[in-house]
Design a protein around this motif. Structure first.
Motif, PDB file in Angstrom:
ATOM      1  N   TYR A 152       6.513  13.093   7.782  1.00  0.00           N
ATOM      2  CA  TYR A 152       5.216  12.776   7.195  1.00  0.00           C
ATOM      3  C   TYR A 152       4.159  13.820   7.540  1.00  0.00           C
ATOM      4  CZ  TYR A 152       6.573   8.376   5.116  1.00  0.00           C
ATOM      5  OH  TYR A 152       7.149   7.437   4.311  1.00  0.00           O
ATOM      6  N   TYR A 153       4.306  14.457   8.688  1.00  0.00           N
ATOM      7  CA  TYR A 153       3.393  15.559   9.020  1.00  0.00           C
ATOM      8  C   TYR A 153       3.584  16.699   8.018  1.00  0.00           C
ATOM      9  CZ  TYR A 153       1.003  19.281  11.484  1.00  0.00           C
ATOM     10  OH  TYR A 153       0.163  20.317  11.788  1.00  0.00           O
ATOM     11  N   TYR A 154       4.835  17.010   7.720  1.00  0.00           N
ATOM     12  CA  TYR A 154       5.156  18.066   6.751  1.00  0.00           C
ATOM     13  C   TYR A 154       4.579  17.740   5.378  1.00  0.00           C
ATOM     14  CZ  TYR A 154       7.980  20.746   3.430  1.00  0.00           C
ATOM     15  OH  TYR A 154       8.394  21.544   2.393  1.00  0.00           O
ATOM     16  N   ILE A 195       0.846  -1.204   0.000  1.00  0.00           N
ATOM     17  CA  ILE A 195       0.000   0.000   0.000  1.00  0.00           C
ATOM     18  C   ILE A 195       0.877   1.248   0.000  1.00  0.00           C
ATOM     19  CG2 ILE A 195      -1.627   1.355   1.380  1.00  0.00           C
ATOM     20  CD1 ILE A 195      -2.830  -1.365   2.322  1.00  0.00           C
ATOM     21  N   TYR A 196       1.951   1.235   0.816  1.00  0.00           N
ATOM     22  CA  TYR A 196       2.790   2.421   0.944  1.00  0.00           C
ATOM     23  C   TYR A 196       3.690   2.684  -0.249  1.00  0.00           C
ATOM     24  CZ  TYR A 196       1.307   4.340   5.310  1.00  0.00           C
ATOM     25  OH  TYR A 196       0.559   4.977   6.269  1.00  0.00           O
ATOM     26  N   VAL A 197       3.939   1.699  -1.073  1.00  0.00           N
ATOM     27  CA  VAL A 197       4.630   1.960  -2.338  1.00  0.00           C
ATOM     28  C   VAL A 197       3.821   2.963  -3.149  1.00  0.00           C
ATOM     29  CG1 VAL A 197       5.243   0.959  -4.582  1.00  0.00           C
ATOM     30  CG2 VAL A 197       5.921  -0.205  -2.484  1.00  0.00           C
ATOM     31  N   TYR A 198       2.520   2.731  -3.216  1.00  0.00           N
ATOM     32  CA  TYR A 198       1.619   3.622  -3.964  1.00  0.00           C
ATOM     33  C   TYR A 198       1.502   4.994  -3.297  1.00  0.00           C
ATOM     34  CZ  TYR A 198      -2.683   5.374  -6.080  1.00  0.00           C
ATOM     35  OH  TYR A 198      -3.614   6.154  -6.726  1.00  0.00           O
ATOM     36  N   ILE A 199       1.322   4.997  -1.969  1.00  0.00           N
ATOM     37  CA  ILE A 199       1.155   6.249  -1.231  1.00  0.00           C
ATOM     38  C   ILE A 199       2.400   7.130  -1.359  1.00  0.00           C
ATOM     39  CG2 ILE A 199       1.001   7.245   1.100  1.00  0.00           C
ATOM     40  CD1 ILE A 199      -0.940   5.006   1.824  1.00  0.00           C
ATOM     41  N   CYS A 200       3.572   6.540  -1.172  1.00  0.00           N
ATOM     42  CA  CYS A 200       4.823   7.312  -1.226  1.00  0.00           C
ATOM     43  C   CYS A 200       5.099   7.853  -2.630  1.00  0.00           C
ATOM     44  CB  CYS A 200       5.993   6.457  -0.746  1.00  0.00           C
ATOM     45  SG  CYS A 200       5.979   6.139   1.031  1.00  0.00           S
ATOM     46  N   PHE A 201       4.710   7.102  -3.651  1.00  0.00           N
ATOM     47  CA  PHE A 201       4.881   7.603  -5.021  1.00  0.00           C
ATOM     48  C   PHE A 201       4.057   8.866  -5.230  1.00  0.00           C
ATOM     49  CE2 PHE A 201       3.422   7.829  -9.429  1.00  0.00           C
ATOM     50  CZ  PHE A 201       4.652   7.889 -10.090  1.00  0.00           C
ATOM     51  N   ASN A 202       2.812   8.851  -4.754  1.00  0.00           N
ATOM     52  CA  ASN A 202       1.953  10.024  -4.912  1.00  0.00           C
ATOM     53  C   ASN A 202       2.411  11.206  -4.075  1.00  0.00           C
ATOM     54  OD1 ASN A 202       0.207   8.878  -6.768  1.00  0.00           O
ATOM     55  ND2 ASN A 202      -1.190   8.090  -5.226  1.00  0.00           N
ATOM     56  N   ALA A 203       3.098  10.939  -2.944  1.00  0.00           N
ATOM     57  CA  ALA A 203       3.595  12.001  -2.073  1.00  0.00           C
ATOM     58  C   ALA A 203       5.001  12.477  -2.472  1.00  0.00           C
ATOM     59  CB  ALA A 203       3.603  11.533  -0.626  1.00  0.00           C
ATOM     60  N   ARG A 204       5.539  11.904  -3.542  1.00  0.00           N
ATOM     61  CA  ARG A 204       6.889  12.227  -4.027  1.00  0.00           C
ATOM     62  C   ARG A 204       7.969  11.896  -2.993  1.00  0.00           C
ATOM     63  NH1 ARG A 204       7.314  18.123  -5.964  1.00  0.00           N
ATOM     64  NH2 ARG A 204       6.100  18.486  -4.067  1.00  0.00           N
ATOM     65  N   LEU A 205       7.689  10.882  -2.176  1.00  0.00           N
ATOM     66  CA  LEU A 205       8.693  10.361  -1.235  1.00  0.00           C
ATOM     67  C   LEU A 205       9.312   9.124  -1.891  1.00  0.00           C
ATOM     68  CD1 LEU A 205       6.690  10.741   2.100  1.00  0.00           C
ATOM     69  CD2 LEU A 205       8.754  12.007   1.454  1.00  0.00           C
ATOM     70  N   TYR A 206      10.154   9.390  -2.891  1.00  0.00           N
ATOM     71  CA  TYR A 206      10.629   8.321  -3.750  1.00  0.00           C
ATOM     72  C   TYR A 206      11.552   7.334  -3.029  1.00  0.00           C
ATOM     73  CZ  TYR A 206       8.709  11.504  -7.194  1.00  0.00           C
ATOM     74  OH  TYR A 206       7.871  12.329  -7.890  1.00  0.00           O
ATOM     75  N   ALA A 207      12.381   7.841  -2.117  1.00  0.00           N
ATOM     76  CA  ALA A 207      13.251   6.935  -1.374  1.00  0.00           C
ATOM     77  C   ALA A 207      12.421   6.029  -0.473  1.00  0.00           C
ATOM     78  CB  ALA A 207      14.282   7.717  -0.558  1.00  0.00           C
ATOM     79  N   ASP A 208      11.403   6.619   0.173  1.00  0.00           N
ATOM     80  CA  ASP A 208      10.533   5.807   1.015  1.00  0.00           C
ATOM     81  C   ASP A 208       9.726   4.812   0.182  1.00  0.00           C
ATOM     82  OD1 ASP A 208      11.436   6.881   3.312  1.00  0.00           O
ATOM     83  OD2 ASP A 208       9.562   7.824   3.924  1.00  0.00           O
ATOM     84  N   MET A 209       9.419   5.176  -1.051  1.00  0.00           N
ATOM     85  CA  MET A 209       8.742   4.244  -1.949  1.00  0.00           C
ATOM     86  C   MET A 209       9.659   3.051  -2.233  1.00  0.00           C
ATOM     87  SD  MET A 209       7.387   4.788  -5.859  1.00  0.00           S
ATOM     88  CE  MET A 209       9.058   4.795  -6.518  1.00  0.00           C
ATOM     89  N   SER A 210      10.922   3.346  -2.487  1.00  0.00           N
ATOM     90  CA  SER A 210      11.866   2.270  -2.794  1.00  0.00           C
ATOM     91  C   SER A 210      12.091   1.374  -1.585  1.00  0.00           C
ATOM     92  CB  SER A 210      13.194   2.843  -3.290  1.00  0.00           C
ATOM     93  OG  SER A 210      13.887   3.506  -2.240  1.00  0.00           O
ATOM     94  N   ILE A 211      12.105   1.962  -0.395  1.00  0.00           N
ATOM     95  CA  ILE A 211      12.336   1.123   0.783  1.00  0.00           C
ATOM     96  C   ILE A 211      11.148   0.221   1.065  1.00  0.00           C
ATOM     97  CG2 ILE A 211      11.477   2.635   2.634  1.00  0.00           C
ATOM     98  CD1 ILE A 211      13.873   1.712   4.282  1.00  0.00           C
ATOM     99  N   ASN A 212       9.956   0.654   0.708  1.00  0.00           N
ATOM    100  CA  ASN A 212       8.807  -0.227   0.887  1.00  0.00           C
ATOM    101  C   ASN A 212       8.881  -1.412  -0.063  1.00  0.00           C
ATOM    102  OD1 ASN A 212       6.632   0.669   2.923  1.00  0.00           O
ATOM    103  ND2 ASN A 212       7.304   2.587   2.018  1.00  0.00           N
ATOM    104  N   ILE A 235      17.255  15.044   1.485  1.00  0.00           N
ATOM    105  CA  ILE A 235      18.211  14.607   2.499  1.00  0.00           C
ATOM    106  C   ILE A 235      17.524  13.790   3.596  1.00  0.00           C
ATOM    107  CG2 ILE A 235      19.902  15.346   4.219  1.00  0.00           C
ATOM    108  CD1 ILE A 235      20.769  15.748   1.301  1.00  0.00           C
ATOM    109  N   ILE A 236      16.414  14.318   4.115  1.00  0.00           N
ATOM    110  CA  ILE A 236      15.690  13.605   5.174  1.00  0.00           C
ATOM    111  C   ILE A 236      15.088  12.309   4.650  1.00  0.00           C
ATOM    112  CG2 ILE A 236      13.814  13.739   6.856  1.00  0.00           C
ATOM    113  CD1 ILE A 236      16.186  15.513   7.494  1.00  0.00           C
ATOM    114  N   ASP A 237      14.558  12.341   3.436  1.00  0.00           N
ATOM    115  CA  ASP A 237      13.991  11.146   2.818  1.00  0.00           C
ATOM    116  C   ASP A 237      15.073  10.072   2.683  1.00  0.00           C
ATOM    117  OD1 ASP A 237      12.205   9.434   1.599  1.00  0.00           O
ATOM    118  OD2 ASP A 237      12.122  10.528  -0.297  1.00  0.00           O
TER     119      ASP A 237
END
Length: 201
Positions: A166-168, A49-66, A128-130
């Protein structure tokens, strides 16, 4: 007041996918604390689920880690289900010197590689944070899959950093999820430590 307003706005914008991702993510961490193999099937549902969510949020590193979590969950499922003898499952262990060197190497290499990739080749506004949280979680997941108690230290640090991230990004429920993860990770470490101490006495 701004924080409360942000929470209310975030709640109004919740998607069913984010709710499901959080639900199965929390279940997974609870099962990890209990040293239950169910950590892996529940985790697999959450990470997909979070692969999809992170892609839409432009959190690409977090998408890859999922995506990485998915692979390591399959491996961990197999590793945890092995028997070290006729009666006992694979025990909790601590990092050796070699494990520490390997973990630090994974952290540094993945951080440098991901941060440069995100800065130069994506539209991420938090590269950097991602990259940092992703690198920490890379380490945590491979340690958890191998049942190393130090996995909890990585989760504690990574979860703490992820709360404001994630709040940001406007994913308020996910931010709250990481707060809960942070608390559970502390208790998970203490629980595994107690089990480890009992097994070595």
């Amino acid at each position: 007041m701004d924080i409360l307003q942000g929470i209310f706005e975030g709640i109004k914008e919740l998607s069913i996918l984010e709710v499901l991702g959080v639900f199965f993510g929390l279940l997974s961490v609870i099962y990890a604390k209990r040293e239950s193999i169910l950590v892996f099937p529940t985790g697999i549902i959450s990470v997909l689920i979070y692969v999809y969510i992170c892609f839409n949020a432009r959190l690409y590193a977090d998408m890859s880690i999922n995506a990485y979590y998915f692979v390591m969950s399959v491996y961990g499922w197999y590793y945890w289900s092995r028997k070290d003898d006729a009666k006992h499952n694979t025990p909790i262990t601590t990092n050796t010197k070699k494990d520490w060197i390997w973990s630090i190497t994974i952290l540094l290499v993945s951080f440098v590689g991901l941060s440069q990739l995100l800065i130069h080749f994506t539209d991420s506004d938090v590269p950097i944070i991602d990259a940092l949280t992703t690198s920490i979680f890379f380490v945590g997941m491979q340690l958890m899959a191998r049942k190393k108690i130090e996995n909890w230290l990585a989760w504690i640090i990574g979860d703490f950093i992820s709360i404001p991230l994630y709040y940001y990004k406007g994913l308020v429920l996910t931010s709250f999820q990481f707060f809960v993860f942070f608390i559970i990770a502390i208790f998970g470490y203490l629980s595994w430590k107690k089990t480890l101490e009992l097994s070595t006495n």
